[in-house]
Design a protein around this motif. Structure first.
Motif, PDB file in Angstrom:
ATOM      1  N   LEU A  93     -40.031  -6.966  76.632  1.00 63.21           N
ATOM      2  CA  LEU A  93     -39.566  -6.535  75.894  1.00 63.21           C
ATOM      3  C   LEU A  93     -40.947  -6.432  74.836  1.00 63.21           C
ATOM      4  O   LEU A  93     -41.060  -5.453  73.851  1.00 63.21           O
ATOM      5  CB  LEU A  93     -37.772  -6.312  75.088  1.00 63.21           C
ATOM      6  N   THR A  94     -41.090  -8.207  74.450  1.00 66.51           N
ATOM      7  CA  THR A  94     -42.262  -7.823  73.377  1.00 66.51           C
ATOM      8  C   THR A  94     -43.511  -7.485  73.788  1.00 66.51           C
ATOM      9  O   THR A  94     -44.159  -6.928  72.887  1.00 66.51           O
ATOM     10  CB  THR A  94     -42.369  -9.377  73.391  1.00 66.51           C
ATOM     11  N   THR A  95     -43.506  -8.165  74.995  1.00 62.65           N
ATOM     12  CA  THR A  95     -45.329  -6.840  75.020  1.00 62.65           C
ATOM     13  C   THR A  95     -45.714  -5.318  75.438  1.00 62.65           C
ATOM     14  O   THR A  95     -46.217  -4.972  74.946  1.00 62.65           O
ATOM     15  CB  THR A  95     -45.134  -7.567  76.657  1.00 62.65           C
ATOM     16  N   ALA A  96     -43.936  -4.600  76.005  1.00 62.21           N
ATOM     17  CA  ALA A  96     -43.894  -3.235  76.239  1.00 62.21           C
ATOM     18  C   ALA A  96     -44.127  -3.076  74.851  1.00 62.21           C
ATOM     19  O   ALA A  96     -44.749  -1.799  73.972  1.00 62.21           O
ATOM     20  CB  ALA A  96     -42.416  -3.122  75.989  1.00 62.21           C
ATOM     21  N   ARG A  97     -43.888  -3.771  73.423  1.00 61.94           N
ATOM     22  CA  ARG A  97     -43.450  -3.536  71.370  1.00 61.94           C
ATOM     23  C   ARG A  97     -45.756  -3.703  71.841  1.00 61.94           C
ATOM     24  O   ARG A  97     -45.049  -2.770  70.869  1.00 61.94           O
ATOM     25  CB  ARG A  97     -42.343  -4.261  71.234  1.00 61.94           C
TER      26      ARG A  97
ATOM     27  N   GLN B 248     -37.327  -0.508  76.707  1.00 60.08           N
ATOM     28  CA  GLN B 248     -36.524  -1.544  77.809  1.00 60.08           C
ATOM     29  C   GLN B 248     -36.488  -1.231  79.378  1.00 60.08           C
ATOM     30  O   GLN B 248     -36.925  -1.925  79.983  1.00 60.08           O
ATOM     31  CB  GLN B 248     -34.888  -2.208  77.165  1.00 60.08           C
ATOM     32  N   ALA B 249     -37.120   0.202  79.420  1.00 64.95           N
ATOM     33  CA  ALA B 249     -36.531   0.567  80.236  1.00 64.95           C
ATOM     34  C   ALA B 249     -38.026   0.902  80.564  1.00 64.95           C
ATOM     35  O   ALA B 249     -38.342   0.395  82.249  1.00 64.95           O
ATOM     36  CB  ALA B 249     -36.253   1.689  80.259  1.00 64.95           C
ATOM     37  N   VAL B 250     -38.601   1.074  79.974  1.00 63.47           N
ATOM     38  CA  VAL B 250     -40.385   0.722  79.765  1.00 63.47           C
ATOM     39  C   VAL B 250     -40.568  -0.800  80.531  1.00 63.47           C
ATOM     40  O   VAL B 250     -41.011  -0.686  81.315  1.00 63.47           O
ATOM     41  CB  VAL B 250     -40.539   1.131  78.454  1.00 63.47           C
ATOM     42  N   ALA B 251     -40.131  -1.695  79.881  1.00 64.84           N
ATOM     43  CA  ALA B 251     -39.979  -2.865  80.266  1.00 64.84           C
ATOM     44  C   ALA B 251     -39.861  -3.073  80.966  1.00 64.84           C
ATOM     45  O   ALA B 251     -40.899  -3.604  82.393  1.00 64.84           O
ATOM     46  CB  ALA B 251     -39.834  -3.573  78.710  1.00 64.84           C
ATOM     47  N   ASP B 252     -38.671  -3.032  81.566  1.00 66.02           N
ATOM     48  CA  ASP B 252     -38.257  -3.056  82.669  1.00 66.02           C
ATOM     49  C   ASP B 252     -39.015  -2.558  84.408  1.00 66.02           C
ATOM     50  O   ASP B 252     -38.982  -2.811  84.922  1.00 66.02           O
ATOM     51  CB  ASP B 252     -36.670  -2.656  83.432  1.00 66.02           C
ATOM     52  N   GLN B 253     -39.476  -1.299  84.074  1.00 66.67           N
ATOM     53  CA  GLN B 253     -39.938  -0.542  84.648  1.00 66.67           C
ATOM     54  C   GLN B 253     -41.630  -1.324  85.139  1.00 66.67           C
ATOM     55  O   GLN B 253     -42.271  -1.296  86.299  1.00 66.67           O
ATOM     56  CB  GLN B 253     -40.504   1.377  84.345  1.00 66.67           C
ATOM     57  N   LEU B 254     -42.092  -1.826  84.055  1.00 64.71           N
ATOM     58  CA  LEU B 254     -42.842  -2.107  84.318  1.00 64.71           C
ATOM     59  C   LEU B 254     -44.051  -3.886  84.169  1.00 64.71           C
ATOM     60  O   LEU B 254     -44.590  -4.382  84.433  1.00 64.71           O
ATOM     61  CB  LEU B 254     -44.649  -1.513  82.723  1.00 64.71           C
ATOM     62  N   ASP B 255     -42.438  -4.004  84.753  1.00 63.07           N
ATOM     63  CA  ASP B 255     -42.505  -5.725  84.925  1.00 63.07           C
ATOM     64  C   ASP B 255     -42.378  -6.492  84.170  1.00 63.07           C
ATOM     65  O   ASP B 255     -43.512  -7.006  84.086  1.00 63.07           O
ATOM     66  CB  ASP B 255     -42.521  -6.025  86.455  1.00 63.07           C
TER      67      ASP B 255
END
Length: 103
Positions: free
Chosen positions: A68-72, A58-65
């Motif tokens: 969460l689905t895209t980060a996964r 979740q922190a990665v998703a927030d950091q990269l804007d």
């Protein structure tokens, strides 16, 4: 920077005294090195680096804007390309990939 002992036999330039080798690398090149080693996209490399720093997804998703689905999805692609299945395995191979990758 990585400093390691250098074990060499006595030669004309080394007299058997203790020696070391120093590797200096630009930490900003770490994502590029990951991209080259594992054929990651820029987004996949960014996710992999953030995971290696111990950040949660979740922190990665927030950091990269990104969502969460895209980060996964990016993380799943990273797992496939690095032939890993868990974040701990991914962190281990990133740490073992050389001094340029560690931040």
């Amino acid at each position: 920077m990585l400093v390691a002992p250098l074990m060499i036999e006595s030669t004309w330039f080394a007299t058997g005294r203790p020696a070391a080798i120093v590797f200096v690398a630009d930490p900003d090149s770490a994502p590029d090195q990951l991209r080259n080693l594992y054929r990651l996209t820029p987004a996949e490399a960014a996710v992999a680096m953030a995971i290696a720093r111990g950040e949660g997804l979740q922190a990665v998703a927030d950091q990269l804007d990104i969502s969460l689905t895209t980060a996964r999805t990016h993380l799943q692609h990273v797992f496939e390309k690095t032939e890993t299945r868990r974040q701990a395995e991914l962190v281990r191979i990133i740490a073992a990939s050389g001094p340029c990758v560690r931040q």
